[in-house]
Motif scaffolding. Structure first.
Motif, PDB file in Angstrom:
ATOM      1  N   SER A 126     -27.442  -7.050   1.152  1.00 40.73           N
ATOM      2  CA  SER A 126     -26.743  -6.057   1.953  1.00 40.73           C
ATOM      3  C   SER A 126     -25.374  -5.775   1.342  1.00 40.73           C
ATOM      4  CB  SER A 126     -26.594  -6.532   3.393  1.00 40.73           C
ATOM      5  OG  SER A 126     -25.869  -7.732   3.428  1.00 40.73           O
ATOM      6  N   ALA A 127     -24.968  -4.552   1.477  1.00 39.57           N
ATOM      7  CA  ALA A 127     -23.681  -4.148   0.935  1.00 39.57           C
ATOM      8  C   ALA A 127     -22.557  -4.732   1.787  1.00 39.57           C
ATOM      9  CB  ALA A 127     -23.591  -2.631   0.922  1.00 39.57           C
ATOM     10  N   PHE A 128     -21.454  -5.040   1.145  1.00 39.01           N
ATOM     11  CA  PHE A 128     -20.303  -5.520   1.890  1.00 39.01           C
ATOM     12  C   PHE A 128     -19.037  -5.036   1.211  1.00 39.01           C
ATOM     13  CE2 PHE A 128     -20.996  -8.702  -1.296  1.00 39.01           C
ATOM     14  CZ  PHE A 128     -19.726  -9.109  -1.668  1.00 39.01           C
ATOM     15  N   TYR A 129     -17.990  -5.015   1.983  1.00 34.31           N
ATOM     16  CA  TYR A 129     -16.685  -4.575   1.517  1.00 34.31           C
ATOM     17  C   TYR A 129     -15.751  -5.749   1.712  1.00 34.31           C
ATOM     18  CZ  TYR A 129     -12.281  -1.908   1.714  1.00 34.31           C
ATOM     19  OH  TYR A 129     -11.018  -1.442   1.516  1.00 34.31           O
ATOM     20  N   GLN A 130     -15.229  -6.273   0.642  1.00 33.36           N
ATOM     21  CA  GLN A 130     -14.347  -7.424   0.747  1.00 33.36           C
ATOM     22  C   GLN A 130     -13.096  -7.149  -0.081  1.00 33.36           C
ATOM     23  OE1 GLN A 130     -16.234 -11.110  -0.060  1.00 33.36           O
ATOM     24  NE2 GLN A 130     -14.350 -12.276   0.011  1.00 33.36           N
ATOM     25  N   VAL A 131     -11.958  -7.335   0.539  1.00 31.30           N
ATOM     26  CA  VAL A 131     -10.690  -7.100  -0.148  1.00 31.30           C
ATOM     27  C   VAL A 131      -9.829  -8.352  -0.081  1.00 31.30           C
ATOM     28  CG1 VAL A 131     -10.629  -4.605   0.215  1.00 31.30           C
ATOM     29  CG2 VAL A 131      -9.704  -6.111   1.954  1.00 31.30           C
ATOM     30  N   ASP A 132      -8.912  -8.454  -1.018  1.00 36.82           N
ATOM     31  CA  ASP A 132      -7.975  -9.573  -0.994  1.00 36.82           C
ATOM     32  C   ASP A 132      -6.555  -9.030  -0.776  1.00 36.82           C
ATOM     33  OD1 ASP A 132      -7.060  -8.605  -3.474  1.00 36.82           O
ATOM     34  OD2 ASP A 132      -8.196 -10.073  -4.610  1.00 36.82           O
ATOM     35  N   ARG A 133      -5.613  -9.916  -0.740  1.00 40.22           N
ATOM     36  CA  ARG A 133      -4.227  -9.554  -0.453  1.00 40.22           C
ATOM     37  C   ARG A 133      -3.695  -8.519  -1.439  1.00 40.22           C
ATOM     38  NH1 ARG A 133       0.318 -10.756  -3.165  1.00 40.22           N
ATOM     39  NH2 ARG A 133       2.265 -10.789  -2.029  1.00 40.22           N
ATOM     40  N   ASP A 134      -3.942  -8.728  -2.722  1.00 38.59           N
ATOM     41  CA  ASP A 134      -3.396  -7.826  -3.731  1.00 38.59           C
ATOM     42  C   ASP A 134      -3.993  -6.424  -3.622  1.00 38.59           C
ATOM     43  OD1 ASP A 134      -1.815  -9.894  -4.690  1.00 38.59           O
ATOM     44  OD2 ASP A 134      -3.314 -10.536  -6.147  1.00 38.59           O
ATOM     45  N   GLN A 135      -5.271  -6.338  -3.310  1.00 38.77           N
ATOM     46  CA  GLN A 135      -5.903  -5.024  -3.151  1.00 38.77           C
ATOM     47  C   GLN A 135      -5.340  -4.295  -1.933  1.00 38.77           C
ATOM     48  OE1 GLN A 135      -9.866  -6.638  -3.040  1.00 38.77           O
ATOM     49  NE2 GLN A 135     -10.394  -5.697  -5.011  1.00 38.77           N
ATOM     50  N   ILE A 136      -5.132  -5.033  -0.846  1.00 42.85           N
ATOM     51  CA  ILE A 136      -4.572  -4.420   0.360  1.00 42.85           C
ATOM     52  C   ILE A 136      -3.145  -3.966   0.098  1.00 42.85           C
ATOM     53  CG2 ILE A 136      -3.856  -4.847   2.742  1.00 42.85           C
ATOM     54  CD1 ILE A 136      -6.251  -6.795   2.940  1.00 42.85           C
ATOM     55  N   LEU A 137      -2.379  -4.813  -0.565  1.00 45.79           N
ATOM     56  CA  LEU A 137      -0.994  -4.480  -0.879  1.00 45.79           C
ATOM     57  C   LEU A 137      -0.927  -3.221  -1.738  1.00 45.79           C
ATOM     58  CD1 LEU A 137       1.879  -5.444  -0.452  1.00 45.79           C
ATOM     59  CD2 LEU A 137       1.630  -6.897  -2.458  1.00 45.79           C
ATOM     60  N   ALA A 138      -1.791  -3.128  -2.731  1.00 45.15           N
ATOM     61  CA  ALA A 138      -1.817  -1.940  -3.588  1.00 45.15           C
ATOM     62  C   ALA A 138      -2.176  -0.687  -2.785  1.00 45.15           C
ATOM     63  CB  ALA A 138      -2.807  -2.144  -4.732  1.00 45.15           C
ATOM     64  N   LEU A 139      -3.142  -0.812  -1.881  1.00 42.12           N
ATOM     65  CA  LEU A 139      -3.524   0.327  -1.050  1.00 42.12           C
ATOM     66  C   LEU A 139      -2.376   0.761  -0.150  1.00 42.12           C
ATOM     67  CD1 LEU A 139      -5.482   2.369   0.212  1.00 42.12           C
ATOM     68  CD2 LEU A 139      -6.237   0.540   1.743  1.00 42.12           C
ATOM     69  N   LEU A 140      -1.721  -0.194   0.506  1.00 43.99           N
ATOM     70  CA  LEU A 140      -0.624   0.152   1.408  1.00 43.99           C
ATOM     71  C   LEU A 140       0.528   0.823   0.659  1.00 43.99           C
ATOM     72  CD1 LEU A 140      -0.487  -2.894   3.865  1.00 43.99           C
ATOM     73  CD2 LEU A 140      -1.873  -0.813   3.968  1.00 43.99           C
ATOM     74  N   LYS A 141       0.781   0.373  -0.547  1.00 48.48           N
ATOM     75  CA  LYS A 141       1.829   1.002  -1.352  1.00 48.48           C
ATOM     76  C   LYS A 141       1.431   2.417  -1.771  1.00 48.48           C
ATOM     77  CE  LYS A 141       4.133  -3.151  -3.000  1.00 48.48           C
ATOM     78  NZ  LYS A 141       4.533  -3.942  -4.165  1.00 48.48           N
ATOM     79  N   ARG A 142       0.137   2.610  -2.062  1.00 42.07           N
ATOM     80  CA  ARG A 142      -0.328   3.963  -2.392  1.00 42.07           C
ATOM     81  C   ARG A 142      -0.233   4.888  -1.174  1.00 42.07           C
ATOM     82  NH1 ARG A 142      -4.417   1.174  -4.829  1.00 42.07           N
ATOM     83  NH2 ARG A 142      -6.009   1.982  -3.414  1.00 42.07           N
ATOM     84  N   VAL A 143      -0.497   4.353   0.004  1.00 39.65           N
ATOM     85  CA  VAL A 143      -0.356   5.156   1.228  1.00 39.65           C
ATOM     86  C   VAL A 143       1.107   5.545   1.410  1.00 39.65           C
ATOM     87  CG1 VAL A 143      -0.522   5.122   3.753  1.00 39.65           C
ATOM     88  CG2 VAL A 143      -2.401   4.214   2.379  1.00 39.65           C
ATOM     89  N   GLN A 144       2.008   4.597   1.181  1.00 38.01           N
ATOM     90  CA  GLN A 144       3.446   4.881   1.301  1.00 38.01           C
ATOM     91  C   GLN A 144       3.883   5.983   0.346  1.00 38.01           C
ATOM     92  OE1 GLN A 144       5.060   0.872   0.645  1.00 38.01           O
ATOM     93  NE2 GLN A 144       6.201   1.162   2.559  1.00 38.01           N
ATOM     94  N   SER A 145       3.395   5.907  -0.878  1.00 39.44           N
ATOM     95  CA  SER A 145       3.844   6.864  -1.897  1.00 39.44           C
ATOM     96  C   SER A 145       3.089   8.189  -1.850  1.00 39.44           C
ATOM     97  CB  SER A 145       3.693   6.236  -3.290  1.00 39.44           C
ATOM     98  OG  SER A 145       2.324   6.059  -3.595  1.00 39.44           O
ATOM     99  N   GLY A 146       2.027   8.254  -1.069  1.00 39.17           N
ATOM    100  CA  GLY A 146       1.254   9.491  -0.986  1.00 39.17           C
ATOM    101  C   GLY A 146       0.162   9.602  -2.021  1.00 39.17           C
ATOM    102  N   ASP A 147      -0.149   8.507  -2.697  1.00 38.92           N
ATOM    103  CA  ASP A 147      -1.172   8.525  -3.748  1.00 38.92           C
ATOM    104  C   ASP A 147      -2.541   8.038  -3.284  1.00 38.92           C
ATOM    105  OD1 ASP A 147       0.664   9.456  -5.616  1.00 38.92           O
ATOM    106  OD2 ASP A 147       1.332   7.429  -6.108  1.00 38.92           O
TER     107      ASP A 147
END
Length: 117
Positions: free
Chosen positions: A30-51
């Protein structure tokens, strides 16, 4: 007679082989989506910057993180930022107030002494 016995043993061997394959070789595909701290941090920073893309933001918000309670808490708090959602107009997913609250979460996440799984 020996032919019948050989056919019966062959059938039993095939049946045992199939059962063995089904019982011991089955893996969870089955498919799953698993993220770690660094991936979440990178995503949140991209959201902040508009990217960040709206789809990756929505995917992050919609899938519970069961491997780490703190990261799940961060994800749930990001979910509450939906009041500040503005789509992808002008490249920003969140309005200014949402990005300010997101900055607090980024700071918490940067300070988090995370485990490696």
């Amino acid at each position: 007679m020996w032919w019948d016995m050989l056919a019966t043993l062959g059938g039993i061997a095939c049946l045992v082989g199939m059962v063995w394959v089904l019982l011991f070789m089955k893996k969870d595909k089955s498919a799953f989506y698993q993220v770690d701290r660094d991936q979440i941090l990178a995503l949140l920073k991209r959201v902040q910057s508009g990217d960040a893309h709206d789809m990756e933001w929505r995917t992050f918000l919609s899938v519970r993180i069961s491997a780490d309670e703190f990261l799940e808490h961060i994800r749930a708090r990001c979910e509450q930022l939906d009041d500040h959602y503005r789509g992808t107009s002008r490249g920003r997913i969140l309005n200014r107030a949402g990005r300010e609250k997101l900055a607090e979460l980024v700071a918490e996440l940067e300070a988090y002494d995370h485990k490696t799984f």
